[in-house]
Design a protein around this motif. Structure first.
Motif, PDB file in Angstrom:
ATOM      1  N   MET A   1       3.988  58.821 110.121  1.00 17.71           N
ATOM      2  CA  MET A   1       3.824  59.531 111.955  1.00 17.71           C
ATOM      3  C   MET A   1       2.181  59.199 111.982  1.00 17.71           C
ATOM      4  SD  MET A   1       6.119  59.561 113.572  1.00 17.71           S
ATOM      5  CE  MET A   1       6.824  58.432 112.612  1.00 17.71           C
ATOM      6  N   ALA A   2       1.139  59.829 110.721  1.00 16.00           N
ATOM      7  CA  ALA A   2       0.176  59.823 111.106  1.00 16.00           C
ATOM      8  C   ALA A   2      -0.476  58.143 111.578  1.00 16.00           C
ATOM      9  CB  ALA A   2      -0.565  60.898 110.087  1.00 16.00           C
ATOM     10  N   LEU A   3      -0.346  57.397 111.252  1.00 17.65           N
ATOM     11  CA  LEU A   3      -0.816  56.089 110.688  1.00 17.65           C
ATOM     12  C   LEU A   3      -0.350  55.658 111.835  1.00 17.65           C
ATOM     13  CD1 LEU A   3      -1.009  55.667 106.707  1.00 17.65           C
ATOM     14  CD2 LEU A   3      -3.224  56.074 107.929  1.00 17.65           C
ATOM     15  N   ILE A   4       0.713  55.200 112.437  1.00 18.53           N
ATOM     16  CA  ILE A   4       0.984  54.235 113.721  1.00 18.53           C
ATOM     17  C   ILE A   4       0.096  54.007 114.747  1.00 18.53           C
ATOM     18  CG2 ILE A   4       3.065  55.922 114.455  1.00 18.53           C
ATOM     19  CD1 ILE A   4       5.264  53.881 114.764  1.00 18.53           C
ATOM     20  N   PRO A   5       0.535  53.044 115.332  1.00 14.22           N
ATOM     21  CA  PRO A   5      -0.409  52.621 116.149  1.00 14.22           C
ATOM     22  C   PRO A   5      -0.214  54.003 117.603  1.00 14.22           C
ATOM     23  CG  PRO A   5       0.320  51.031 115.180  1.00 14.22           C
ATOM     24  CD  PRO A   5       0.787  52.246 114.458  1.00 14.22           C
ATOM     25  N   ALA A   6      -0.591  55.002 118.238  1.00 14.38           N
ATOM     26  CA  ALA A   6      -0.036  55.409 119.103  1.00 14.38           C
ATOM     27  C   ALA A   6       0.717  54.650 120.516  1.00 14.38           C
ATOM     28  CB  ALA A   6      -1.015  56.424 119.432  1.00 14.38           C
ATOM     29  N   LEU A   7       0.314  53.494 120.172  1.00 13.11           N
ATOM     30  CA  LEU A   7       0.789  52.925 121.630  1.00 13.11           C
ATOM     31  C   LEU A   7       1.985  52.696 120.899  1.00 13.11           C
ATOM     32  CD1 LEU A   7      -2.101  50.039 122.645  1.00 13.11           C
ATOM     33  CD2 LEU A   7      -1.007  52.240 123.705  1.00 13.11           C
TER      34      LEU A   7
ATOM     35  N   ASP B   1      -9.418  51.348 120.458  1.00 14.05           N
ATOM     36  CA  ASP B   1     -10.065  51.925 118.840  1.00 14.05           C
ATOM     37  C   ASP B   1     -11.552  51.272 118.672  1.00 14.05           C
ATOM     38  OD1 ASP B   1      -8.393  53.935 118.783  1.00 14.05           O
ATOM     39  OD2 ASP B   1      -7.268  52.916 117.033  1.00 14.05           O
TER      40      ASP B   1
ATOM     41  N   ALA C   1       4.041  54.785 119.045  1.00 14.78           N
ATOM     42  CA  ALA C   1       4.993  56.185 119.181  1.00 14.78           C
ATOM     43  C   ALA C   1       6.112  56.174 120.250  1.00 14.78           C
ATOM     44  CB  ALA C   1       4.377  56.725 119.055  1.00 14.78           C
TER      45      ALA C   1
ATOM     46  N   PHE D   1       1.935  61.886 121.634  1.00 14.51           N
ATOM     47  CA  PHE D   1       3.624  60.578 121.606  1.00 14.51           C
ATOM     48  C   PHE D   1       4.598  61.078 123.002  1.00 14.51           C
ATOM     49  CE2 PHE D   1       3.380  60.051 116.832  1.00 14.51           C
ATOM     50  CZ  PHE D   1       1.905  59.482 116.820  1.00 14.51           C
TER      51      PHE D   1
ATOM     52  N   PHE E   1       8.510  69.532 106.775  1.00 16.46           N
ATOM     53  CA  PHE E   1       7.549  68.609 107.391  1.00 16.46           C
ATOM     54  C   PHE E   1       8.615  68.339 108.445  1.00 16.46           C
ATOM     55  CE2 PHE E   1       6.137  68.571 102.667  1.00 16.46           C
ATOM     56  CZ  PHE E   1       5.489  67.279 103.293  1.00 16.46           C
TER      57      PHE E   1
ATOM     58  N   LEU F   1       7.140  59.991 105.177  1.00 15.89           N
ATOM     59  CA  LEU F   1       7.052  60.261 106.478  1.00 15.89           C
ATOM     60  C   LEU F   1       6.196  61.035 107.455  1.00 15.89           C
ATOM     61  CD1 LEU F   1      10.185  58.516 107.896  1.00 15.89           C
ATOM     62  CD2 LEU F   1      10.357  60.703 108.683  1.00 15.89           C
ATOM     63  N   CYS F   2       5.906  61.417 107.253  1.00 13.90           N
ATOM     64  CA  CYS F   2       4.348  62.480 108.181  1.00 13.90           C
ATOM     65  C   CYS F   2       3.470  61.560 108.056  1.00 13.90           C
ATOM     66  CB  CYS F   2       3.952  63.226 107.203  1.00 13.90           C
ATOM     67  SG  CYS F   2       4.994  64.921 107.894  1.00 13.90           S
TER      68      CYS F   2
ATOM     69  N   ARG G   1      -0.320  49.395 132.009  1.00 10.22           N
ATOM     70  CA  ARG G   1      -0.102  50.074 130.884  1.00 10.22           C
ATOM     71  C   ARG G   1      -1.213  49.390 130.109  1.00 10.22           C
ATOM     72  NH1 ARG G   1       4.672  49.167 126.738  1.00 10.22           N
ATOM     73  NH2 ARG G   1       2.646  49.551 125.854  1.00 10.22           N
ATOM     74  N   ARG G   2      -1.562  50.434 129.279  1.00  6.98           N
ATOM     75  CA  ARG G   2      -2.376  50.028 128.500  1.00  6.98           C
ATOM     76  C   ARG G   2      -1.307  48.753 127.338  1.00  6.98           C
ATOM     77  NH1 ARG G   2      -5.950  53.179 124.847  1.00  6.98           N
ATOM     78  NH2 ARG G   2      -4.172  54.001 124.781  1.00  6.98           N
TER      79      ARG G   2
ATOM     80  N   ARG H   1      -0.288  63.823 118.588  1.00 12.22           N
ATOM     81  CA  ARG H   1      -1.064  62.605 118.723  1.00 12.22           C
ATOM     82  C   ARG H   1      -0.366  62.129 120.379  1.00 12.22           C
ATOM     83  NH1 ARG H   1      -0.343  58.166 114.294  1.00 12.22           N
ATOM     84  NH2 ARG H   1      -1.889  57.277 115.688  1.00 12.22           N
TER      85      ARG H   1
ATOM     86  N   LEU I   1       6.209  69.597 110.611  1.00 11.48           N
ATOM     87  CA  LEU I   1       5.009  68.592 110.530  1.00 11.48           C
ATOM     88  C   LEU I   1       5.277  67.561 111.481  1.00 11.48           C
ATOM     89  CD1 LEU I   1       2.862  69.448 109.061  1.00 11.48           C
ATOM     90  CD2 LEU I   1       3.109  67.893 107.719  1.00 11.48           C
ATOM     91  N   VAL I   2       5.750  66.633 111.313  1.00 14.97           N
ATOM     92  CA  VAL I   2       6.133  65.106 112.128  1.00 14.97           C
ATOM     93  C   VAL I   2       6.282  65.893 113.514  1.00 14.97           C
ATOM     94  CG1 VAL I   2       8.018  63.786 112.601  1.00 14.97           C
ATOM     95  CG2 VAL I   2       7.736  64.351 111.289  1.00 14.97           C
TER      96      VAL I   2
ATOM     97  N   SER J   1      -5.297  48.976 121.798  1.00 14.42           N
ATOM     98  CA  SER J   1      -5.668  51.007 121.021  1.00 14.42           C
ATOM     99  C   SER J   1      -7.300  51.408 121.530  1.00 14.42           C
ATOM    100  CB  SER J   1      -6.000  50.891 119.527  1.00 14.42           C
ATOM    101  OG  SER J   1      -6.590  50.176 119.526  1.00 14.42           O
TER     102      SER J   1
ATOM    103  N   THR K   1       3.061  66.617 114.619  1.00 16.65           N
ATOM    104  CA  THR K   1       2.215  65.355 115.000  1.00 16.65           C
ATOM    105  C   THR K   1       2.022  64.743 115.732  1.00 16.65           C
ATOM    106  OG1 THR K   1       2.577  64.785 112.713  1.00 16.65           O
ATOM    107  CG2 THR K   1       1.531  62.979 112.769  1.00 16.65           C
TER     108      THR K   1
END
Lengths: 181, 420
Positions: free
Chosen positions: B237-243, A159, B245, A41, A28, B233-234, A153-154, A39, A31-32, A157, A35
């Motif tokens: 991290m998958a749902l948090i808005p990218a801005l 989206d 993070a 980060f 896990f 927690l995973c 900066r942006r 995404r 996995l974090v 989102s 992710t």
């Protein structure tokens, strides 16, 4: 978890369980991290070729946004200003600063400044500034207070949920074909 | 926002994070302790026993040890909620909703406290006390859920202005994940309290005391919560808005997984009765996990809620009809705020980058051009508000977005300066 069974259990299944537990948490943790990578980060925001401060130009000088982003009212995209526009002032202003020297260097090489795009919708989306400016939306409704940002900066989102929630609030069209090509 | 608040914003934010770190474990312990006690009382009542096991009282006393302690927790909860609203642009939350939330949380906590005193005082066959506790637990849970969703809506500010009008946008998936995290932490800390609230620490060799299985339940509760932690927690991290993070956030997430893992290892060792003596180690791990989690929320907020974002979101005053270009031309806030428009200072602020009176800078020397206007000052004013191309030797003068008043003041100043 009965204590009798623990006392009598052989060491190897215990070890196996311990390994499994360890593996579970490590999995896990990875996995974090994954992710985060997927995404984006960890990728730092793209830095601009010239550190252009909106604070100086849009706030202190009070230049209107469309002085530089001239396409914003008529054309689909707002556009970045041409080098010649910068030089109309910077041929004589602050020419000793390193950032302005870079600017003059671009002029000497006859090369346009390639600004990094921060806002970019996917190509299948149809978005025009024109319609939104005509609807009396201000820039900061979508871009935040750009004049207070030393580095843009942006803040949104971009989206689909963002577009649609505002369209719903303002009563604009929510037909899929409005935005999707 | 009051200027004093603006000046001490960083300090206030740290105060908030400390308060949150302090109060969350206490809140969780109260919530979990009361829930566990109520559940066990419910079970004992059903099986027809008269007395609750001794550990119930012990647990209730551990969850809210004294009147002072309880008052302190409730006050801290209220203080951190108020601080939250003050820091993050009060006008974006409706006062009524926020007050309602605070009221709900405080009432819930109050009911839980009252229930504890009734139960430990009068014994357990008190239906009213049970109902009180149940309502208290429900209120606190519901308001914490609302709070978690609000917190994550803070991270997706696009929903802010619409929150008041559309209550269903209140629910957010990321908020749900944060809420689940809080529940898991509650489980871990309650499990810990159950483990160590059973009467008289047993000597390692003794058999389980007749504690109604509290020990076992506690161990499983803590173990289960810690095991589920990485999954939720995973999801977070998958749902948090990218801005929102950042590297730091991911790092903290990994750290919290490691903490959960060490908690599990400790529990396993404890259950095998090898190291029963280090009981403080486990509560330490759980507390660290709590703080890690609270700090993650802070880091995410700091990343996305920069002042420029907040400023863009603040509701604007009604557009001024007298303004010529409501979109592009925004009057300088400081000039407007001063009320009186001073031509000289406006000139120095806005024009001196391009103009001087006696020599060419970017624009022409004003001593040469302004006298052309001495007969028609209104022309000068309208040129300043809306410059047009004049002299082919010069680039065009940009529109500086002056208001009618500002242009008037500057024109007056210029004409006065060039007149002999």
């Amino acid at each position: 978890m009965s204590h009798e069974s623990q006392k009598t259990s052989a060491p190897w299944p215990k070890r196996l369980i311990r390994l499994a537990v360890l593996g579970y948490f490590v999995l896990f943790a990875l996995l974090v991290v994954a992710t985060g990578f997927l995404r984006g980060f960890f990728t730092p925001p793209a830095s601009q070729p010239i550190a252009f401060p909106h604070t100086v130009h849009a706030d202190k000088l009070g230049l209107a946004c469309d002085f530089c982003h001239s396409g914003v009212e008529q054309e689909a995209s707002a556009g970045a200003p041409a080098l010649s526009l910068c030089l109309s002032c910077h041929n004589s202003i602050a020419t000793d600063r390193p950032e302005i020297k870079k600017l003059l260097e671009y002029e000497r090489r006859g090369e346009p400044v390639r600004w990094e795009r921060l806002h970019a919708l996917p190509s299948f989306i149809h978005f025009t500034h024109q319609r939104h400016i005509q609807a009396k939306l201000t820039c900061d409704a979508c871009h935040g207070a750009v004049e207070q940002m030393a580095e843009v900066r942006r803040v949104r989102s971009l989206d689909m949920g963002w577009c649609v929630s505002c369209h719903r609030e303002k009563g604009a069209s929510r037909d899929c074909a409005t935005c999707h090509k | 926002m009051l200027p004093e608040i603006q000046n001490h914003l960083v300090l206030l934010k740290w105060l908030l994070i400390v308060l949150i770190a302090l109060v969350c474990p206490l809140l969780a312990l109260m919530l979990g302790g009361t829930t566990a006690s109520l559940a066990s009382i419910g079970i004992t009542r059903r099986t027809g026993q008269k007395d609750s096991p001794a550990w119930v009282n012990a647990l209730l006393k551990r969850a809210n040890p004294s009147a002072q302690h309880d008052t302190l927790v409730v006050l801290t909860v209220i203080a951190s909620l108020l601080l939250f609203k003050i820091i993050y642009r009060p006008q974006l939350f409706s006062n009524l909703a926020w007050a309602g939330l605070i009221w709900m949380l405080a009432t819930g906590l109050g009911l839980m406290v009252a229930c504890r005193y009734r139960l430990t005082g009068r014994g357990l066959l008190d239906r009213a006390a049970l109902a009180e506790g149940g309502i208290g637990v429900a209120l606190v849970t519901v308001s914490y859920f609302a709070l978690a969703c609000t917190e994550s809506l803070l991270l997706t500010p696009e929903y802010w202005p619409r929150m008041a009008g559309l209550p269903y946008l209140f629910l957010s998936w990321h908020g749900l994940a944060r809420f689940a995290e809080f529940i898991l932490l509650t489980g871990a800390i309650t499990g810990n309290a159950l483990l160590f609230s059973s009467p008289a620490q047993r000597p390692p060799e003794a058999d389980l005391p007749p504690d109604g299985g509290a020990h076992r339940i506690g161990a499983w509760l803590a173990l289960g919560s810690l095991f589920l932690w990485p999954v939720v927690l995973c999801l977070d991290m998958a749902l948090i808005p990218a801005l929102a993070a950042s590297r730091l956030l991911s790092g903290l997430a990994v750290l919290s997984i490691l903490l959960a893992a060490s908690g599990v290892v400790w529990l396993a060792m404890y259950l095998q009765r090898r190291q029963g003596q280090f009981t403080h180690l486990f509560i330490g791990i759980v507390l660290l996990l709590f703080w890690c989690w609270a700090f993650m929320g802070h880091v995410a907020r700091e990343k996305i809620l920069i002042p420029a974002t907040l400023a863009g979101l603040a509701p604007k005053p009604k557009p001024d009809t007298a303004k010529p270009q409501p979109d592009a031309a925004k009057p300088q806030p400081d000039a407007v705020a001063r009320g009186t428009v001073d031509g000289k200072s406006l000139f120095e602020q806005k024009c001196t980058v391009c103009h001087s009176f006696d020599q060419r800078v970017v624009g022409p020397p004003l001593n040469d051009v302004v006298p052309n206007y001495s007969a028609q000052p209104a022309e000068l004013k309208s040129f300043l508000q809306n410059p047009v191309k004049r002299n082919p030797d010069y680039p065009a003068m940009p529109n500086l977005g002056l208001t009618a008043e500002q242009a008037e003041a500057i024109a007056g100043y210029l004409l006065q300066q060039v007149s002999p």
